[in-house]
Design an enzyme around this catalytic site. Structure first.
Site, PDB file in Angstrom:
ATOM      1  N   SER A 116       0.833  -1.198   0.000  1.00 42.05           N
ATOM      2  CA  SER A 116       0.000   0.000   0.000  1.00 42.05           C
ATOM      3  C   SER A 116       0.875   1.258   0.000  1.00 42.05           C
ATOM      4  CB  SER A 116      -0.887  -0.020   1.243  1.00 42.05           C
ATOM      5  OG  SER A 116      -1.672   1.139   1.249  1.00 42.05           O
ATOM      6  N   GLY A 117       0.573   2.167  -0.907  1.00 40.04           N
ATOM      7  CA  GLY A 117       1.311   3.425  -0.969  1.00 40.04           C
ATOM      8  C   GLY A 117       2.544   3.371  -1.856  1.00 40.04           C
ATOM      9  N   THR A 121      -1.477   2.394  -8.215  1.00 40.69           N
ATOM     10  CA  THR A 121      -2.575   3.050  -8.909  1.00 40.69           C
ATOM     11  C   THR A 121      -2.050   4.179  -9.802  1.00 40.69           C
ATOM     12  OG1 THR A 121      -4.052   2.445  -7.132  1.00 40.69           O
ATOM     13  CG2 THR A 121      -4.781   4.220  -8.557  1.00 40.69           C
ATOM     14  N   ASN A 166      -1.704   5.555   3.239  1.00 41.34           N
ATOM     15  CA  ASN A 166      -1.873   6.210   1.943  1.00 41.34           C
ATOM     16  C   ASN A 166      -3.143   7.055   1.979  1.00 41.34           C
ATOM     17  OD1 ASN A 166      -2.197   6.883  -0.740  1.00 41.34           O
ATOM     18  ND2 ASN A 166      -2.090   4.778  -1.516  1.00 41.34           N
ATOM     19  N   SER A 169      -5.815   5.401  -0.675  1.00 42.95           N
ATOM     20  CA  SER A 169      -5.569   3.963  -0.771  1.00 42.95           C
ATOM     21  C   SER A 169      -6.731   3.246  -1.461  1.00 42.95           C
ATOM     22  CB  SER A 169      -5.373   3.414   0.640  1.00 42.95           C
ATOM     23  OG  SER A 169      -5.042   2.063   0.580  1.00 42.95           O
ATOM     24  N   SER A 170      -6.410   2.428  -2.454  1.00 43.07           N
ATOM     25  CA  SER A 170      -7.457   1.637  -3.125  1.00 43.07           C
ATOM     26  C   SER A 170      -7.875   0.527  -2.180  1.00 43.07           C
ATOM     27  CB  SER A 170      -6.937   0.985  -4.403  1.00 43.07           C
ATOM     28  OG  SER A 170      -6.064   1.826  -5.101  1.00 43.07           O
ATOM     29  N   GLY A 395      -0.960  -5.723  -2.789  1.00 40.41           N
ATOM     30  CA  GLY A 395       0.254  -6.521  -2.624  1.00 40.41           C
ATOM     31  C   GLY A 395       0.184  -7.353  -1.356  1.00 40.41           C
ATOM     32  N   GLU A 397       0.464  -8.655   2.245  1.00 38.61           N
ATOM     33  CA  GLU A 397       0.304  -7.868   3.474  1.00 38.61           C
ATOM     34  C   GLU A 397       0.731  -8.653   4.706  1.00 38.61           C
ATOM     35  OE1 GLU A 397      -3.678  -6.275   3.845  1.00 38.61           O
ATOM     36  OE2 GLU A 397      -3.274  -4.726   2.351  1.00 38.61           O
TER      37      GLU A 397
HETATM   38  P1  ATP Z   1      -2.768   1.270  -2.267  1.00 36.02           P
HETATM   39  O1  ATP Z   1      -2.391  -0.168  -2.281  1.00 36.02           O
HETATM   40  O2  ATP Z   1      -2.950   1.796  -0.878  1.00 36.02           O
HETATM   41  O3  ATP Z   1      -3.889   1.602  -3.172  1.00 36.02           O
HETATM   42  P2  ATP Z   1      -0.940   2.298  -4.248  1.00 36.02           P
HETATM   43  O4  ATP Z   1       0.228   1.371  -4.433  1.00 36.02           O
HETATM   44  O5  ATP Z   1      -2.002   2.248  -5.250  1.00 36.02           O
HETATM   45  O6  ATP Z   1      -1.467   2.098  -2.774  1.00 36.02           O
HETATM   46  P3  ATP Z   1      -0.783   5.065  -5.014  1.00 36.02           P
HETATM   47  O7  ATP Z   1      -2.103   5.501  -4.541  1.00 36.02           O
HETATM   48  O8  ATP Z   1      -0.580   4.812  -6.464  1.00 36.02           O
HETATM   49  O9  ATP Z   1      -0.329   3.781  -4.161  1.00 36.02           O
HETATM   50  O10 ATP Z   1       0.344   6.107  -4.558  1.00 36.02           O
HETATM   51  C1  ATP Z   1       0.274   6.765  -3.321  1.00 36.02           C
HETATM   52  C2  ATP Z   1       0.650   8.221  -3.483  1.00 36.02           C
HETATM   53  O11 ATP Z   1       2.027   8.318  -3.826  1.00 36.02           O
HETATM   54  C3  ATP Z   1      -0.077   8.938  -4.605  1.00 36.02           C
HETATM   55  O12 ATP Z   1      -1.280   9.484  -4.164  1.00 36.02           O
HETATM   56  C4  ATP Z   1       0.925  10.016  -4.999  1.00 36.02           C
HETATM   57  O13 ATP Z   1       0.829  11.093  -4.110  1.00 36.02           O
HETATM   58  C5  ATP Z   1       2.259   9.357  -4.752  1.00 36.02           C
HETATM   59  N1  ATP Z   1       2.820   8.762  -5.988  1.00 36.02           N
HETATM   60  C6  ATP Z   1       2.782   7.489  -6.390  1.00 36.02           C
HETATM   61  N2  ATP Z   1       3.424   7.320  -7.565  1.00 36.02           N
HETATM   62  C7  ATP Z   1       3.875   8.522  -7.925  1.00 36.02           C
HETATM   63  C8  ATP Z   1       4.618   9.029  -9.047  1.00 36.02           C
HETATM   64  N3  ATP Z   1       5.021   8.230 -10.029  1.00 36.02           N
HETATM   65  N4  ATP Z   1       4.906  10.351  -9.071  1.00 36.02           N
HETATM   66  C9  ATP Z   1       4.513  11.155  -8.071  1.00 36.02           C
HETATM   67  N5  ATP Z   1       3.829  10.750  -6.995  1.00 36.02           N
HETATM   68  C10 ATP Z   1       3.501   9.453  -6.912  1.00 36.02           C
HETATM   69 MG    MG Z   2      -3.980   1.991  -5.175  1.00 37.61          MG
END
Ligand code: ATP
Ligand code: MG
Length: 703
Positions: A116-117, A121, A166, A169-170, A395, A397
């Site tokens: 997560s984070g 996404t 996050n 977070s999705s 991913g 956990e």
């Molecule tokens: P989760 O499993 O909780 O959904 P995730 O892996 O989907 O987490 P994201 O929501 O894609 O994580 O990323 C978290 C935050 O990190 C985003 O809201 C953004 O602020 C920052 N972030 C992620 N990737 C990038 C990037 N390539 N450039 C800039 N900021 C990013």
């Molecule tokens: Mg996500």
């Protein structure tokens, strides 16, 4: 034209823009050292080089700041280029997949994983951005692209939430197919959703929030709309928003996002009536939380009748019926219909189950509705459509306390690891055979044994759980654990309390079991397993919902469900079936992998926490990935493609060459001074062991 001079190989064979560290881990001399791996990752991260390869797998480290690397110009940089002609980037992976799909007609999928984070996404959005920009623009296609892109804000509003890890977070898994016609013009899409974390609707941990949409609605709706929904703007008025983070969070722009969601719904063709029905449902969930209960003589009494009244106004059902359904339970035991009053505790349980079910089914309805809209641009060429999937799913956990949810998520990751083995490791070895390349198979851990432990019919954990849930008598979490231990005590990947090593016993409770997953050991608490798996919603509430005037709710609670004598499938069985279906979809596709890494727990730019990174490298299986990659040939290209790009590097092949492509490549590699161990010539392709060789050749080309 590039000169034919072969420049002395630059130390690392780097692209002009990307001179720090190694841009491919395969180049790492000390490739078995975790420390060396992390060093390279950190070095690059500190220079804002967040992307690195292991062969064709892309590692992405979340920068937590906006980098100027995603503009239209950057997209052009990657368009029609091969993987190693530009620095590592999510666009390179997207281009590669898109090209293989359109030019070579091989169905593709991009599999994105990480905790997560870590940026899954965001990466999936960049893939979609690239495809939208790179693909054709004829006819109705702008509309299709808009709909594909606008599905994100809608699903994020309803499926994402602020967690402690996050802000966005999705809380569901997502697989999206983008469909193209034969020429690469997008014609539609289809989304599959997995396991929404619906418990969040009724409870949030400290510092976390409910799903975004509740806050967006309260912050962004007009006064008139709020009044019609019987809502006050004040967050404190709602019990379901009261557990976690209190008040407004300045960095989350709820009001602005609400406008974006409304706009996106309009782009996706939600009618004003549909939008209104959706918000009526969201409001009614908030009102459900506010129905309190007292107890008189063991019977639940409703404390806030006005909340029930609001729900009946919003959903269109009879007040008396909902009152009754919230405080009574009807059981049909082989024709004997008995209605009995609920205790306060049971009434709260039933109310929460209703709120969760309503929200969860609304979410699934939204996905279906978006899919209908994404299919509406259908053309006559659909039968010949080409498909590229993007998977953004939770991913692996490991928390301090792991429960049913982590069990499901980690099972999902075991399945994806199996897929990785099937699609990448096995198929790699098959390709060497096909091409007639001599090759010593590499040892790797096959996690099939763990998948079987979980899902094998009659014997696996899922079967045992379902058996216990469906058993008459008085099954409990404890009887489930006893049965597990009884049957699985000798399994090498199942560890029960009394057989655990002393050190493990000390940290393991008696209501826990432990699994040795491919990514590490996880201890699961069995508390709540039966309840969550049964996922019970009382019949009276189902019936009431099926008779509302709200069309969405009616379609989500069909009559047949409460009339049916059949037990609904358990939560884990539904999940397993949907995962197996996903595996079938992915199995026939060529995969690209994006592995995301979170550099720190603070959601802050510039901080790289080594310890955290090591954990993720381990859970993502990157060291093994690298080992396997190193053992084989990192790159391969058909003779035609290789010759086409590099023929200018030899006077014998430039400007014209009349022989076969294979001969041309033979001439080229001699001229370029490839060492014999560095490459193999297969039947249709050249195989190159190290990316350095390719980088040097590329350097010579660029000169
Ligand atoms: P989760 O499993 O909780 O959904 P995730 O892996 O989907 O987490 P994201 O929501 O894609 O994580 O990323 C978290 C935050 O990190 C985003 O809201 C953004 O602020 C920052 N972030 C992620 N990737 C990038 C990037 N390539 N450039 C800039 N900021 C990013
Ligand atoms: Mg996500």
């Amino acid at each position: 034209m590039p000169s034919t001079r072969t420049r002395p190989a630059m130390e690392r064979g780097l692209h002009e823009r990307d001179r720090v560290g190694l841009q491919d881990f395969v180049l790492l001399e000390n490739y078995q050292s975790e420390e060396a791996f992390i060093d390279n990752l950190r070095k690059r991260f500190q220079e804002n080089l967040i992307y690195t390869y292991i062969g064709q797998v892309l590692i992405s480290v979340n920068p937590y700041k906006d980098l100027p690397i995603y503009s239209d110009n950057d997209i052009k940089e990657y368009r029609r280029k091969h993987f190693f002609e530009a620095p590592p980037h999510v666009f390179a992976v997207s281009e590669n997949a898109f090209r293989n799909l359109i030019e070579e007609n091989r169905p593709q999928c991009v599999l994105i994983s990480g905790e997560s984070g870590s940026g899954k996404t965001e990466a999936s959005k960049k893939v979609l951005q690239y495809i939208a920009a790179a693909s054709g623009n004829q006819g109705n296609v702008v509309n299709v692209k808009d709909k594909l892109l606008q599905s994100n804000p809608v699903l994020e509003a309803f499926g994402n939430a602020k967690t402690n890890k996050n802000d966005n977070s999705s809380r569901f898994g997502k697989y999206m197919d983008v469909e193209f016609d034969f020429s690469g013009v997008p014609i539609g899409g289809n989304i599959l959703n997995y396991l929404l974390e619906k418990s969040r609707v009724v409870h949030q941990s400290g510092g976390e929030r409910n799903f975004h949409i509740f806050y967006q609605l309260l912050a962004g709706a007009s006064d008139d709309l709020l009044q019609e929904l019987h809502l006050k703007r004040n967050l404190d008025s709602y019990y379901y928003l009261s557990d976690g983070e209190k008040g407004v969070i300045p960095r989350i722009k709820d009001a602005e996002n609400f406008k974006a969601v409304q706009n996106a719904m309009t782009v996706i063709d939600f009618s004003p009536e549909e939008q209104r029905e959706v918000f009526n449902i969201i409001a009614s969930v908030l009102h459900m939380g506010n129905i309190g209960f007292t107890e008189e003589e063991g019977k639940a009494k409703i404390l806030k009748p006005e909340s029930v009244q609001s729900i009946t106004d919003l959903l269109g059902c009879e007040v008396d019926k909902l009152f009754e359904a919230l405080t009574h339970r009807t059981i049909d035991a082989r024709g004997d219909v008995v209605t009995s009053p609920l205790s306060r505790e049971m009434a709260i349980y039933a109310r929460d189950a209703l709120a969760k079910a309503v929200y969860d089914r609304l979410f699934t309805w939204l996905v279906k509705r978006i899919n209908i809209s994404l299919q509406s641009g259908a053309t006559d060429n659909r039968s010949k459509k080409k498909v590229m999937g993007i998977l953004d799913i939770y991913g692996f956990e490991i928390f301090k306390k792991n429960s049913f949810e982590q069990f499901c998520i980690n099972f999902c990751n075991e399945k994806l690891q199996q897929l990785f083995i099937e699609l990448t490791l096995k198929s790699e070895q098959e390709e060497y055979n096909r091409e007639g390349i001599e090759w010593v198979p590499v040892e790797y851990f096959d996690n099939k044994v763990i998948c079987n432990l979980i899902e094998e019919k009659h014997k696996g954990i899922i079967s045992i759980l379902d058996e216990e849930c469906l058993r008459p008598g008085d099954p409990t979490d404890k009887t489930f654990l006893d049965k597990l231990t009884d049957r699985l005590v000798n399994h090498p990947h199942y560890i029960c309390h009394h057989k655990a090593p002393i050190a493990v016993q000390k940290v393991m409770g008696r209501d826990e079991f432990r699994l040795s997953h491919y990514a590490g050991d996880v201890t699961y608490s069995i508390v709540g397993f039966l309840d969550k798996n049964n996922d019970l919603l009382f019949r009276d509430l189902k019936e009431t919902m099926s008779q509302t005037k709200n069309g969405i709710i009616r379609s989500c609670f069909p009559e047949i469900e409460y009339l049916s004598k059949k037990r609904p499938e358990t939560a884990i069985t539904q999940f397993r079936n949907s995962l197996n279906n996903l595996m079938e979809i992915l199995m026939v596709k060529e995969p690209s992998y994006i592995r995301c890494i979170k550099p720190n727990d603070l959601q802050t730019p510039g901080v790289f926490n080594d310890e955290l990174a090591v954990h993720q490298v381990k859970y993502l299986g990157l060291m093994e990935n690298l080992r396997v990659r190193r053992a084989g040939f990192a790159y391969r290209r058909t003779y035609e493609m290789f010759l086409q790009r590099y023929k200018c590097l030899s006077k014998q092949t430039w400007p014209t060459y009349k022989g076969t492509a294979k001969n041309g490549v033979e001439i080229l590699v001699k001229e370029l001074g490839y060492k014999p161990d560095e490459y193999r010539l297969g039947i249709t392709k050249i195989f190159i062991r190290s990316p350095k060789t390719l980088f040097d050749t590329e350097d010579a080309f660029q000169d």
